[in-house]
Motif scaffolding. Structure first.
Motif, PDB file in Angstrom:
ATOM      1  N   LEU A   6       0.842  -1.191   0.000  1.00  0.00           N
ATOM      2  CA  LEU A   6       0.000   0.000   0.000  1.00  0.00           C
ATOM      3  C   LEU A   6       0.879   1.244   0.000  1.00  0.00           C
ATOM      4  CD1 LEU A   6      -2.668   1.568   0.373  1.00  0.00           C
ATOM      5  CD2 LEU A   6      -2.431   1.171   2.843  1.00  0.00           C
ATOM      6  N   LEU A   7       1.900   1.209   0.852  1.00  0.00           N
ATOM      7  CA  LEU A   7       2.832   2.335   0.989  1.00  0.00           C
ATOM      8  C   LEU A   7       4.236   1.852   0.663  1.00  0.00           C
ATOM      9  CD1 LEU A   7       3.170   5.329   2.037  1.00  0.00           C
ATOM     10  CD2 LEU A   7       3.766   4.302   4.249  1.00  0.00           C
ATOM     11  N   GLU A   8       4.937   2.619  -0.166  1.00  0.00           N
ATOM     12  CA  GLU A   8       6.330   2.328  -0.491  1.00  0.00           C
ATOM     13  C   GLU A   8       7.170   3.563  -0.173  1.00  0.00           C
ATOM     14  OE1 GLU A   8       6.981   0.039  -4.286  1.00  0.00           O
ATOM     15  OE2 GLU A   8       4.879   0.635  -4.584  1.00  0.00           O
ATOM     16  N   VAL A   9       8.141   3.395   0.689  1.00  0.00           N
ATOM     17  CA  VAL A   9       9.078   4.457   1.033  1.00  0.00           C
ATOM     18  C   VAL A   9      10.425   4.052   0.447  1.00  0.00           C
ATOM     19  CG1 VAL A   9      10.220   5.679   2.933  1.00  0.00           C
ATOM     20  CG2 VAL A   9       7.803   5.016   3.128  1.00  0.00           C
ATOM     21  N   ASP A  10      10.928   4.860  -0.463  1.00  0.00           N
ATOM     22  CA  ASP A  10      12.094   4.476  -1.257  1.00  0.00           C
ATOM     23  C   ASP A  10      13.218   5.492  -1.099  1.00  0.00           C
ATOM     24  OD1 ASP A  10      13.757   3.268  -3.169  1.00  0.00           O
ATOM     25  OD2 ASP A  10      12.780   4.303  -4.837  1.00  0.00           O
ATOM     26  N   LEU A  29       4.741  -1.152   3.203  1.00  0.00           N
ATOM     27  CA  LEU A  29       3.657  -1.422   4.144  1.00  0.00           C
ATOM     28  C   LEU A  29       2.502  -2.038   3.371  1.00  0.00           C
ATOM     29  CD1 LEU A  29       2.516  -0.914   7.096  1.00  0.00           C
ATOM     30  CD2 LEU A  29       1.510   1.174   6.135  1.00  0.00           C
ATOM     31  N   ALA A  30       2.049  -3.201   3.804  1.00  0.00           N
ATOM     32  CA  ALA A  30       0.925  -3.867   3.151  1.00  0.00           C
ATOM     33  C   ALA A  30      -0.387  -3.228   3.594  1.00  0.00           C
ATOM     34  CB  ALA A  30       0.931  -5.356   3.492  1.00  0.00           C
ATOM     35  N   PRO A  31      -1.460  -3.415   2.816  1.00  0.00           N
ATOM     36  CA  PRO A  31      -2.733  -2.763   3.148  1.00  0.00           C
ATOM     37  C   PRO A  31      -3.336  -3.201   4.473  1.00  0.00           C
ATOM     38  CG  PRO A  31      -2.739  -3.553   0.886  1.00  0.00           C
ATOM     39  CD  PRO A  31      -1.517  -4.131   1.535  1.00  0.00           C
ATOM     40  N   ASP A  32      -2.927  -4.341   4.987  1.00  0.00           N
ATOM     41  CA  ASP A  32      -3.598  -4.893   6.171  1.00  0.00           C
ATOM     42  C   ASP A  32      -2.596  -5.271   7.255  1.00  0.00           C
ATOM     43  OD1 ASP A  32      -2.452  -6.838   4.665  1.00  0.00           O
ATOM     44  OD2 ASP A  32      -4.204  -8.161   4.576  1.00  0.00           O
ATOM     45  N   GLU A  33      -1.584  -4.420   7.466  1.00  0.00           N
ATOM     46  CA  GLU A  33      -0.591  -4.780   8.473  1.00  0.00           C
ATOM     47  C   GLU A  33      -0.217  -3.603   9.367  1.00  0.00           C
ATOM     48  OE1 GLU A  33       3.323  -5.987   7.307  1.00  0.00           O
ATOM     49  OE2 GLU A  33       3.564  -4.358   5.858  1.00  0.00           O
TER      50      GLU A  33
END
Length: 258
Positions: A6-10, A29-33
């Motif tokens: 869901l979220l990518e910090v690069d 970050l996955a959508p459900d974690e």
């Protein structure tokens, strides 16, 4: 959990003045974690959350939400995009009432009926807030303010909730209630990035975790595995104070980070 981030910090870099605090940090970050971020004071945890929330300029790197790059220039644009922050110390609007604080949390939304429904929802979740709805937030206890801060952030209906030290200054029974609520929020579909100085509590709550050191990721993995890792157990779960890597002692950037 979903395999699609869901979220990518690069490779995010951020800091203050000429001081680099977050130094090329990456995670997904996955959508459900729930992802926990632990580390010593001053390593850049709060700086990272403030940068992701648009409250601090990102010097370089990318942040993607659902595959789309976010322009983290203004905090209200970040909220509108689907990321909300509950800051360390809660920072409720002391002179505004409980209900006014909740309405501020919904400032990016325009469907009045849905906003009213969400206010009633959080009153149902936190009955004490309903009883205090006309009271200035500055007159609430620390636990009541934390509940208000959580509900205010969720009024924007975020896809990602950033939590900075939610247990800070709270009584043990209040901490338990707050973390039960955090788990419930995840079950309802909101992904969470959790910064928490109580590493044991963070690792018990999270699905995955990373350890920050010198503004970078030193260790990363499933939370339960990291809780059993001798390096994490020794440094962050109460045995001794040392580095999780063979490097020199951690520099103290706490004053710069805050």
């Amino acid at each position: 959990m979903s395999a699609v981030p869901l979220l990518e910090v690069d490779e995010v870099v951020a800091g203050y003045g000429e001081l680099r605090v977050v130094q090329g940090l990456s995670f997904t970050l996955a959508p459900d974690e729930i992802l926990a971020i632990v580390g010593a004071n001053g390593v850049g945890k709060t700086t990272l959350l403030n940068a992701l929330a648009g409250q601090l300029r990102i010097w370089s790197g990318r942040v993607l939400l659902n595959g789309e790059r976010l322009r983290l220039r203004r905090a209200h644009d970040v909220v509108r995009g689907g990321i909300a922050l509950v800051p360390e110390g809660r920072h409720v609007f002391a002179s505004l009432t409980v209900e006014e604080n909740l309405r501020v949390g919904a400032h990016t939304r325009h469907a009045r009926r849905d906003v009213e429904a969400d206010i009633e929802r959080w009153y149902s979740t936190f009955p004490q807030l309903q009883q205090l709805r006309r009271r200035p937030a500055g007159q609430l206890s620390g636990g009541e303010q934390q509940m208000l801060a959580l509900a205010r952030a969720l009024m924007s209906r975020p896809r990602v909730l950033l939590l900075d030290e939610p247990s800070l200054g709270l009584a043990p029974q209040v901490i338990e209630s707050v973390f039960e609520f955090i788990r419930a929020v995840r079950k309802e579909g909101t992904a969470i990035v959790l910064v928490e100085q109580n590493a044991r509590l963070a690792l018990e709550t999270a699905d995955r975790a990373l350890v920050m050191q010198r503004g970078r990721v030193a260790l990363e993995g499933p939370a339960r595995e990291l809780a059993r890792d001798p390096r994490v157990r020794d440094v962050y779960l109460g045995r001794r104070e040392t580095s999780v890597t063979p490097a020199a002692a951690e520099p103290n950037l706490e004053s710069e980070e805050r």
